[in-house]
Design a protein around this motif. Structure first.
Motif, short mmCIF file in Angstrom:
data_model
loop_
_atom_site.label_atom_id
_atom_site.label_comp_id
_atom_site.label_asym_id
_atom_site.label_seq_id
_atom_site.Cartn_x
_atom_site.Cartn_y
_atom_site.Cartn_z
N GLU A 48 0.83 -1.20 0.00
CA GLU A 48 0.00 0.00 0.00
C GLU A 48 0.86 1.25 0.00
OE1 GLU A 48 -2.35 0.05 3.52
OE2 GLU A 48 -0.64 -0.15 4.87
N TRP A 61 4.86 -2.56 2.77
CA TRP A 61 4.33 -3.90 2.61
C TRP A 61 4.65 -4.73 3.85
CZ3 TRP A 61 8.30 -1.69 -0.12
CH2 TRP A 61 9.59 -2.18 0.09
N GLN A 106 2.11 3.18 -11.93
CA GLN A 106 1.96 1.79 -11.49
C GLN A 106 3.28 1.37 -10.85
OE1 GLN A 106 0.89 0.13 -15.29
NE2 GLN A 106 -1.30 0.07 -14.77
N GLU A 126 1.24 -5.35 -7.57
CA GLU A 126 1.18 -4.03 -8.20
C GLU A 126 0.15 -3.14 -7.50
OE1 GLU A 126 0.60 -4.20 -12.39
OE2 GLU A 126 2.03 -5.85 -12.68
N VAL A 127 0.47 -1.85 -7.46
CA VAL A 127 -0.48 -0.84 -6.99
C VAL A 127 -0.44 0.32 -7.98
CG1 VAL A 127 -0.34 -1.42 -4.54
CG2 VAL A 127 1.26 0.23 -5.51
N GLU A 128 -1.52 1.07 -8.02
CA GLU A 128 -1.64 2.21 -8.94
C GLU A 128 -2.09 3.43 -8.15
OE1 GLU A 128 -3.48 1.61 -12.90
OE2 GLU A 128 -4.92 3.13 -12.22
N CYS A 205 -5.87 4.08 -3.84
CA CYS A 205 -4.81 3.12 -4.12
C CYS A 205 -5.22 1.78 -3.55
CB CYS A 205 -3.49 3.60 -3.51
SG CYS A 205 -2.14 2.42 -3.69
N ALA A 206 -5.32 0.79 -4.42
CA ALA A 206 -5.72 -0.57 -4.00
C ALA A 206 -7.02 -0.52 -3.21
CB ALA A 206 -4.61 -1.22 -3.18
#
Length: 386
Positions: A48, A61, A106, A126-128, A205-206
């Protein structure tokens, strides 16, 4: 198998596997090789964004079992190639810098282990996130003695906002955990207390809301409104307004408009007035006006103010003699709007140096002047007042 290379798929993450190879001819197998141990690391979890500014972020993380190191990559959304940010990371967070406000990035986090030939597993987590600027042009308006309205412009990409406030020397507290509006009304504030308000832009995000940590701030003091506004003097073309001071006010704004134009914009009659009295000039006799006086501090005006209605004194018109004797005369005239008192004066008309002298006052629209001398010419004047 005839190739000295083989790919194994769908191996369970977080599991240790042992592999060995034997040569074969037909159905005959030779001795096997030495066993090798391979641990398939779990993909990082709970990835995150834990901190966000307009140009940087912190990626965090949870530690994965059997993982020796991590690798972080980035790319702009819509592009193909991944750019390496850092490898060999042994902690559970990384600050990523030199990002551009308004761009969507990303990020990919890959777990690594000494048992993996290339060092890191390929897929990763992956997170955006969109990089956000703080809200723009944040302003505060005191629309009621204990109510402030905050307004701001939305920066590109903002999905919502968090609003905080601080009273005096206290700590910031959250007023709105999340709002999609670019205006909010905050009630229940204390008079003559200074407040600081902060607004933070929000992205997602996520599936989790993340707020940029710079924010925009504005301070405002809830000024006590002007009290006991009154009219202390009136002339044909002016009125003197007086009021009790607001404890923290630096100066006052005097606004006005004709009373029959209640929906018209307020006009500035006196700007940045120092003190608690102001003479409004250039008025029309007999016209009713409404005035509002508002306290100001640090360039901000409380908008409630105090209001009062009045009109300049009109000229006495249609003055005439109602009745006459050899020693007295009764004068009468039309009522003057806003006048509450009339003063009567006389002078002898055949004396060039004669001056008017007062003979009395009345609240009515007629007055008897007595003690006159028969055969003398007199001139009379009536002045309206309050």
């Amino acid at each position: 198998l005839i190739s000295p290379k083989h790919f194994l798929f769908d191996l369970e993450q977080g599991t240790t596997f042992y592999f060995r190879v034997s040569a074969c001819l037909g159905q005959l197998f030779g001795p096997h090789s030495e066993s090798i141990q391979v641990y398939i690391p779990s993909a990082p979890k709970s990835v995150e964004i834990t901190e966000l500014t307009s140009r940087s972020l912190v990626l965090s993380w949870s530690k994965a079992i059997g993982v020796d190191k991590y690798r972080v990559q980035k790319r702009l959304k819509g592009t193909v190639d991944w750019e390496l940010i850092a490898a060999g990371i042994t902690t559970e967070s990384l600050r990523v810098r030199n990002l551009s406000p308004g761009d969507v990035y990303q990020l990919r986090l890959c777990a690594g282990s000494e048992s993996i030939a290339q060092g890191y597993e390929d897929q990763g987590a992956e997170v955006e996130v969109m990089m956000l600027e703080p809200p723009e042009e944040l302003n505060a308006y005191q629309v009621h003695p204990t109510t402030v309205v905050l307004e701001w412009k939305a920066p590109n990409g903002a999905e919502g906002y968090k609003v905080e406030r601080k009273e005096g020397d206290g700590e910031f507290v959250v007023v709105h955990h999340f709002t999609e509006e670019t205006q909010t009304e905050i009630k229940g504030l204390r008079l003559d207390e200074k407040y600081v308000f902060r607004v933070f832009s929000c992205s997602t995000c996520a599936s989790k809301k993340i707020f940029e940590n710079a924010g925009a701030s504005v301070s405002v003091t809830c000024l006590s409104p002007v009290s006991n506004l009154r009219i202390t003097n009136v002339t044909i073309e002016s009125m003197v307004l007086s009021w009790n001071m607001s404890p923290l006010a630096e100066y006052y704004q005097v606004l006005g408009r004709p009373s029959d134009q209640a929906k018209a914009e307020w006009l500035v009659a006196g700007e940045n007035v120092v003190g608690t009295q102001y003479q409004v000039t250039g008025l029309k006799p007999g016209v009713s006006y409404t005035f509002k006086v508002c306290a100001s501090l640090d360039g901000r005006m409380e908008e409630t103010g105090a209001t009062i209605t009045g009109s300049p004194i009109g000229l006495v018109e249609h003055l005439k003699i109602k009745s006459l004797t050899d020693k007295s005369v009764v004068l009468e005239w039309e009522k003057v709007q806003s006048a509450t008192l009339y003063k009567i004066a006389k002078c002898e008309s055949n004396d060039d140096d004669a001056q008017f002298v007062g003979v009395g006052d009345t609240v009515d629209c007629e007055f008897e002047v007595s003690g006159l001398i028969s055969g003398v010419m007199y001139t009379f004047a009536v002045l309206a007042g309050v």
